[in-house]
Scaffold this motif. Structure first.
Motif, PDB file in Angstrom:
ATOM      1  N   GLU A   1      50.097  43.048  35.777  1.00  0.00           N
ATOM      2  CA  GLU A   1      49.448  42.890  37.076  1.00  0.00           C
ATOM      3  C   GLU A   1      48.248  41.955  36.982  1.00  0.00           C
ATOM      4  O   GLU A   1      48.008  41.130  37.877  1.00  0.00           O
ATOM      5  N   ILE A   2      47.489  42.087  35.910  1.00  0.00           N
ATOM      6  CA  ILE A   2      46.323  41.214  35.716  1.00  0.00           C
ATOM      7  C   ILE A   2      46.765  39.766  35.555  1.00  0.00           C
ATOM      8  O   ILE A   2      46.204  38.854  36.177  1.00  0.00           O
TER       9      ILE A   2
ATOM     10  N   ARG B   1      37.249  45.124  41.669  1.00  0.00           N
ATOM     11  CA  ARG B   1      37.810  45.370  43.007  1.00  0.00           C
ATOM     12  C   ARG B   1      38.822  46.517  43.010  1.00  0.00           C
ATOM     13  O   ARG B   1      39.275  46.949  44.070  1.00  0.00           O
ATOM     14  N   ASN B   2      39.176  46.975  41.817  1.00  0.00           N
ATOM     15  CA  ASN B   2      40.160  48.049  41.697  1.00  0.00           C
ATOM     16  C   ASN B   2      39.620  49.173  40.823  1.00  0.00           C
ATOM     17  O   ASN B   2      40.308  49.657  39.907  1.00  0.00           O
TER      18      ASN B   2
ATOM     19  N   SER C   1      49.504  38.322  36.579  1.00  0.00           N
ATOM     20  CA  SER C   1      50.053  37.818  37.836  1.00  0.00           C
ATOM     21  C   SER C   1      48.951  37.456  38.822  1.00  0.00           C
ATOM     22  O   SER C   1      49.013  36.410  39.493  1.00  0.00           O
ATOM     23  N   ALA C   2      47.907  38.295  38.907  1.00  0.00           N
ATOM     24  CA  ALA C   2      46.825  38.062  39.871  1.00  0.00           C
ATOM     25  C   ALA C   2      45.899  36.932  39.451  1.00  0.00           C
ATOM     26  O   ALA C   2      45.470  36.125  40.281  1.00  0.00           O
ATOM     27  N   VAL C   3      45.603  36.847  38.156  1.00  0.00           N
ATOM     28  CA  VAL C   3      44.620  35.873  37.675  1.00  0.00           C
ATOM     29  C   VAL C   3      45.246  34.516  37.379  1.00  0.00           C
ATOM     30  O   VAL C   3      44.695  33.467  37.726  1.00  0.00           O
TER      31      VAL C   3
ATOM     32  N   ASN D   1      48.379  33.703  38.347  1.00  0.00           N
ATOM     33  CA  ASN D   1      49.312  33.381  39.424  1.00  0.00           C
ATOM     34  C   ASN D   1      50.674  32.955  38.890  1.00  0.00           C
ATOM     35  O   ASN D   1      51.269  31.961  39.334  1.00  0.00           O
TER      36      ASN D   1
ATOM     37  N   LEU E   1      45.097  48.909  36.053  1.00  0.00           N
ATOM     38  CA  LEU E   1      45.901  47.707  36.240  1.00  0.00           C
ATOM     39  C   LEU E   1      46.605  47.359  34.941  1.00  0.00           C
ATOM     40  O   LEU E   1      45.971  47.267  33.889  1.00  0.00           O
TER      41      LEU E   1
ATOM     42  N   LEU F   1      38.605  41.163  39.340  1.00  0.00           N
ATOM     43  CA  LEU F   1      39.803  41.915  39.710  1.00  0.00           C
ATOM     44  C   LEU F   1      39.649  43.393  39.350  1.00  0.00           C
ATOM     45  O   LEU F   1      39.966  44.278  40.153  1.00  0.00           O
TER      46      LEU F   1
END
Length: 222
Positions: free
Chosen positions: A174-175, A164-165, A177-179, A181, A170, A161
């Protein structure tokens, strides 16, 4: 040399012959080896685009060779093996294989797997920030200059992640939430612990995860 050269390392002559015929009908150039020793020689001399190899060969285990090869080459690797348990597949991918197909298999599936690997291209082992780090989404492995960083699954996800950013910071929220979920609520210790572990592993290969208060985390090369 063809840009679609496939090396088959297979000790069973019937399997090797059938695979060679089908792949040549698909337009690929194919060379063969019946032993691991001969396969190694052809990797060096012919520089194939893809190596399709059995695991249990007369003169050795190709998993060990795959680990050795991953340290110096980005050639795509597809394992074909009668060892077809989930654990066997994980071992093959963890050794550095790009894909794994258990025997017996349908020839159409083999062709589709090979086509997919050919489209994907070789692992990028360049010297840019993104090039030094490469990721295998099948096995959840991250490599730096071809060397396996030995990350745990969530560490892999966090690092991918961040990679990619590269142009953004981040936040821990945000981390999470993305990892994971999910909504972290008020507890972000999971993210902080994974960042701490990643920092230790990345420091040895020249990367840092910078924290800027009020903005979040960002991956950088030292």
């Amino acid at each position: 040399m063809s840009q679609n050269l496939i090396l088959l390392i297979e000790d069973d002559p019937d399997i090797a012959s059938a695979n060679k015929i089908m792949l040549e009908l698909e337009g690929y150039s194919v060379i063969e080896a019946r032993t691991l020793k001969k396969g190694k020689e052809l990797v060096e001399s012919a520089s194939p685009d893809l190596v399709v190899m059995d695991i249990m060969l007369p003169d050795g285990n190709s998993l060990d060779y795959c680990r050795e090869l991953r340290g110096k080459s980005g050639v795509r690797i597809l394992f074909l093996s009668a060892l077809g348990t989930k654990e066997d597949i994980v071992k093959g991918l963890r050794a550095g294989g790009d894909d794994y197909l258990a025997k017996p298999y349908i020839m159409d599936e083999l062709i589709l797997r090979i086509q997919s690997l050919m489209r994907r291209g070789n692992m990028n082992l360049g010297d840019s920030n993104k090039g030094r780090l490469t990721f295998n989404s099948l096995s959840h492995q991250a490599f730096c200059d071809g060397k396996d960083l030995m990350l745990k699954p969530k560490e892999y996800a966090v690092l991918e992640l961040l990679e990619r950013n590269l142009d953004s910071y981040l936040s821990a929220e945000e981390i999470y939430s993305a990892v994971w979920n999910a909504d972290s609520g008020d507890d972000l210790s999971t993210v902080h612990n994974h960042i701490y572990s990643l920092r230790k592993k990345l420091s040895a290969v020249g990367f840092v995860i910078e924290l800027k208060r009020g903005r979040g985390y960002k991956l950088k090369e030292t």
